[in-house]
Design a protein around this motif. Structure first.
Motif, short mmCIF file in Angstrom:
data_model
loop_
_atom_site.label_atom_id
_atom_site.label_comp_id
_atom_site.label_asym_id
_atom_site.label_seq_id
_atom_site.Cartn_x
_atom_site.Cartn_y
_atom_site.Cartn_z
N UNK A 1 0.83 -1.19 0.00
CA UNK A 1 0.00 0.00 0.00
C UNK A 1 0.87 1.25 0.00
N UNK A 2 1.91 1.26 0.83
CA UNK A 2 2.83 2.39 0.86
C UNK A 2 3.52 2.60 -0.47
N UNK A 3 3.93 1.51 -1.10
CA UNK A 3 4.59 1.63 -2.41
C UNK A 3 3.64 2.17 -3.46
N UNK A 4 2.41 1.74 -3.39
CA UNK A 4 1.42 2.23 -4.36
C UNK A 4 1.17 3.72 -4.19
N UNK A 5 1.01 4.16 -2.96
CA UNK A 5 0.75 5.58 -2.72
C UNK A 5 1.95 6.44 -3.11
N UNK A 6 3.16 5.96 -2.85
CA UNK A 6 4.36 6.69 -3.25
C UNK A 6 4.44 6.79 -4.77
N UNK A 7 4.14 5.68 -5.47
CA UNK A 7 4.16 5.70 -6.94
C UNK A 7 3.09 6.64 -7.49
N UNK A 8 1.94 6.66 -6.83
CA UNK A 8 0.87 7.57 -7.26
C UNK A 8 1.32 9.02 -7.19
N UNK B 1 -3.00 14.73 1.88
CA UNK B 1 -3.71 13.61 2.51
C UNK B 1 -3.06 12.26 2.24
N UNK B 2 -2.61 12.02 1.00
CA UNK B 2 -1.94 10.75 0.70
C UNK B 2 -0.57 10.70 1.35
N UNK B 3 0.13 11.83 1.39
CA UNK B 3 1.44 11.87 2.03
C UNK B 3 1.33 11.53 3.52
N UNK B 4 0.26 11.97 4.15
CA UNK B 4 0.07 11.66 5.57
C UNK B 4 -0.14 10.17 5.79
N UNK B 5 -0.85 9.51 4.88
CA UNK B 5 -1.04 8.06 5.00
C UNK B 5 0.29 7.34 4.81
N UNK B 6 1.09 7.79 3.84
CA UNK B 6 2.41 7.19 3.63
C UNK B 6 3.29 7.35 4.87
N UNK B 7 3.24 8.51 5.47
CA UNK B 7 4.02 8.76 6.68
C UNK B 7 3.56 7.87 7.81
N UNK B 8 2.26 7.70 7.97
CA UNK B 8 1.72 6.84 9.04
C UNK B 8 2.10 5.39 8.81
N UNK B 9 2.11 4.96 7.56
CA UNK B 9 2.52 3.59 7.25
C UNK B 9 3.99 3.37 7.60
#
Length: 275
Positions: free
Chosen positions: A121-128, A261-269
């Protein structure tokens, strides 16, 4: 085929235009508006004889309210629509971040081996954020790195969802969260592919040119210094057009949708918040 080629050319031209930096758009539009004013003045003085210039005011003055109102209404409606679209686009990103967070929390359910899900999930959000937020890939969905990351996430979630140790509610939550995240991506790509209609922009530009030319006609009998009175109008028109182009593509223009918002999820992961 020829019609499709012409449509593709107009779309690519609009993409190029709205992808410029904010200073370039604003200064460029003001410069073009100023050029229109200067060319209009010289053209009117060259085409209208001295003996007929006295009657120009009686023709141009009544047209000013109509031309000004037409341009003002077109600009106001367009800017309001584009500002509302930017807000809507930000809402799409917030929903996507919420569904990503929901999937991350679903992976922490007992008997779910969630480490692989959170990693993919983290890799997907970073790629996005890296490949689908700017440029031509923002609305195409053709980026191979993002597609591969999403496919890996799909496989990781589905491997867990079919495990016999998991109950139906847990499997359903995992799959529904994944489906929602995939739908959010499609909604974002659809929103990112939106462009300003070329014909609408042409109509707006022609109304601006007509307004400037008509205002210039009112100063045809004035000296050059007096003619500078219309430069306030030129500046307002240039700023309005520049702002319109800046708002036109929230994922490709100078005023872009925030990915916080997506960056915050990546940080939390990465920090282990979903533990």
């Amino acid at each position: 085929m020829k019609k499709k080629a012409e449509q593709g050319s107009s779309v690519s031209s609009m993409v190029w235009l709205t992808s410029q930096s904010l200073p370039t758009l604003v200064l460029g539009c003001i410069a073009i508006a100023a050029l229109v004013a200067v060319v209009s003045r010289f053209a009117l003085r060259a085409l209208i004889p001295e003996s007929e210039r006295e009657g120009v005011n009686s023709i141009a003055a009544p047209l000013m309210p109509a031309l000004g109102a037409a341009f003002a209404i077109l600009v106001a409606i367009t800017l309001a629509n584009e500002a509302g679209y930017l807000t809507s686009a930000q809402g799409i990103v917030s929903i996507e971040a919420g569904d990503a967070s929901r999937l991350a929390w679903a992976s922490t359910t007992p008997r779910v081996e969630g480490a692989a899900i959170q990693r993919d999930l983290g890799r997907y959000l970073v790629a996005t954020r890296r490949y689908e937020w700017h440029g031509s890939n923002a609305g195409s969905g053709n980026d191979s790195a993002t597609g591969a990351a999403l496919a890996a996430l799909e496989r990781a979630v589905r491997r867990q969802a079919v495990r016999p140790a998991l109950g139906t509610p847990t499997s359903t939550e995992l799959l529904s969260s994944l489906g929602a995240l995939s739908n959010d991506r499609r909604a974002r790509l659809a929103a990112a592919s939106k462009q300003l209609p070329a014909l609408y922009v042409i109509t707006l530009a022609l109304s601006a040119i007509a307004l400037i030319a008509n205002a210039t006609a009112l100063t045809i009998r004035s000296r050059t210094r007096s003619a500078f009175l219309i430069w306030g109008l030129v500046s307002v028109i240039g700023l309005s057009m520049g702002l319109l182009f800046a708002l036109g593509t929230p994922w490709r223009g100078p005023i872009t949708v925030s990915g916080l918002p997506l960056d915050n999820v990546v940080r939390d992961l990465a920090s282990g918040y979903f533990g």
